[in-house]
Scaffold this motif. Structure first.
Motif, PDB file in Angstrom:
ATOM      1  N   THR A   1      79.255 -59.659  -8.809  1.00 17.25           N
ATOM      2  CA  THR A   1      80.630 -59.251  -9.084  1.00 17.25           C
ATOM      3  C   THR A   1      81.124 -58.384  -7.936  1.00 17.25           C
ATOM      4  O   THR A   1      80.464 -57.413  -7.565  1.00 17.25           O
ATOM      5  N   VAL A   2      82.255 -58.757  -7.366  1.00 13.74           N
ATOM      6  CA  VAL A   2      82.891 -57.989  -6.307  1.00 13.74           C
ATOM      7  C   VAL A   2      84.195 -57.439  -6.866  1.00 13.74           C
ATOM      8  O   VAL A   2      85.085 -58.208  -7.246  1.00 13.74           O
ATOM      9  N   TRP A   3      84.275 -56.118  -6.963  1.00 12.80           N
ATOM     10  CA  TRP A   3      85.523 -55.453  -7.345  1.00 12.80           C
ATOM     11  C   TRP A   3      86.328 -55.291  -6.065  1.00 12.80           C
ATOM     12  O   TRP A   3      85.913 -54.591  -5.141  1.00 12.80           O
ATOM     13  N   VAL A   4      87.447 -55.995  -6.003  1.00 17.72           N
ATOM     14  CA  VAL A   4      88.322 -55.974  -4.829  1.00 17.72           C
ATOM     15  C   VAL A   4      89.342 -54.864  -5.048  1.00 17.72           C
ATOM     16  O   VAL A   4      90.156 -54.940  -5.963  1.00 17.72           O
TER      17      VAL A   4
ATOM     18  N   GLU B   1     101.087 -47.296   2.822  1.00 18.53           N
ATOM     19  CA  GLU B   1     101.402 -46.678   4.110  1.00 18.53           C
ATOM     20  C   GLU B   1     100.285 -45.776   4.587  1.00 18.53           C
ATOM     21  O   GLU B   1     100.061 -45.625   5.780  1.00 18.53           O
ATOM     22  N   SER B   2      99.535 -45.195   3.662  1.00 19.03           N
ATOM     23  CA  SER B   2      98.415 -44.337   4.045  1.00 19.03           C
ATOM     24  C   SER B   2      97.181 -45.158   4.390  1.00 19.03           C
ATOM     25  O   SER B   2      96.225 -44.637   4.946  1.00 19.03           O
ATOM     26  N   GLY B   3      97.188 -46.458   4.037  1.00 20.37           N
ATOM     27  CA  GLY B   3      96.035 -47.303   4.278  1.00 20.37           C
ATOM     28  C   GLY B   3      94.953 -47.162   3.232  1.00 20.37           C
ATOM     29  O   GLY B   3      93.877 -47.709   3.361  1.00 20.37           O
ATOM     30  N   ALA B   4      95.224 -46.430   2.143  1.00 20.74           N
ATOM     31  CA  ALA B   4      94.226 -46.216   1.091  1.00 20.74           C
ATOM     32  C   ALA B   4      94.050 -47.470   0.257  1.00 20.74           C
ATOM     33  O   ALA B   4      94.958 -48.288   0.129  1.00 20.74           O
ATOM     34  N   TRP B   5      92.854 -47.621  -0.315  1.00 25.20           N
ATOM     35  CA  TRP B   5      92.559 -48.743  -1.205  1.00 25.20           C
ATOM     36  C   TRP B   5      92.896 -48.326  -2.623  1.00 25.20           C
ATOM     37  O   TRP B   5      92.312 -47.371  -3.136  1.00 25.20           O
ATOM     38  N   PRO B   6      93.820 -49.021  -3.310  1.00 23.67           N
ATOM     39  CA  PRO B   6      94.360 -48.548  -4.585  1.00 23.67           C
ATOM     40  C   PRO B   6      93.419 -48.589  -5.777  1.00 23.67           C
ATOM     41  O   PRO B   6      93.552 -47.786  -6.676  1.00 23.67           O
ATOM     42  N   GLY B   7      92.442 -49.478  -5.833  1.00 18.86           N
ATOM     43  CA  GLY B   7      91.628 -49.613  -7.037  1.00 18.86           C
ATOM     44  C   GLY B   7      90.294 -48.913  -6.988  1.00 18.86           C
ATOM     45  O   GLY B   7      89.521 -48.986  -7.924  1.00 18.86           O
TER      46      GLY B   7
ATOM     47  N   LEU C   1      89.673 -57.565 -10.056  1.00 17.05           N
ATOM     48  CA  LEU C   1      90.110 -57.586 -11.426  1.00 17.05           C
ATOM     49  C   LEU C   1      90.787 -58.862 -11.859  1.00 17.05           C
ATOM     50  O   LEU C   1      91.323 -58.924 -12.962  1.00 17.05           O
ATOM     51  N   TRP C   2      90.722 -59.872 -11.075  1.00 13.70           N
ATOM     52  CA  TRP C   2      91.398 -61.123 -11.398  1.00 13.70           C
ATOM     53  C   TRP C   2      90.571 -62.020 -12.303  1.00 13.70           C
ATOM     54  O   TRP C   2      91.084 -62.972 -12.861  1.00 13.70           O
TER      55      TRP C   2
END
Length: 104
Positions: A71-74, A47-53, A25-26
């Motif tokens: 396009t790479v959505w990080v 802490e759970s290691g989940a990816w937020p986006g 999203l940058w």
């Protein structure tokens, strides 16, 4: 970073024309010339290691492409962009990424 995870995505241009790599999203754009390979590295501090986006479950990246663009959505907290040798390309640090080389 003591918690979370790191993810890597290797992106190459096997075509004959330059390819625009947009990192969202940058909104950062890097032109990949024919024969070049880049490594997109992201981190999550969760802490759970989940990816937020992520929109598709627990995925660090989502990729869309066309004939001249990619396009790479990080979905991590940040990203770094490296060449295949591990040298940073356009040394950006977004979102408080840790300053370290990608893991092997």
């Amino acid at each position: 970073m003591s918690v979370g995870r790191e993810a890597r995505l290797v992106v190459g241009n096997d075509g004959e024309e330059p390819l625009d790599l947009m990192l969202e999203l940058w909104g950062d754009v890097h032109r990949i010339v024919p024969g070049e390979t880049c490594v997109v590295v992201t981190h999550t501090s969760s802490e759970s290691g989940a990816w937020p986006g992520t929109r598709l479950g627990d995925e660090p990246f989502e990729v869309c492409h066309g004939p001249t663009w990619l396009t790479v959505w990080v979905n991590g907290d940040c990203f770094h962009l490296y060449d295949r040798k591990g040298d940073e390309i356009e040394p950006y640090v977004y979102g408080g990424c840790p300053d370290r080389q990608p893991s092997a």
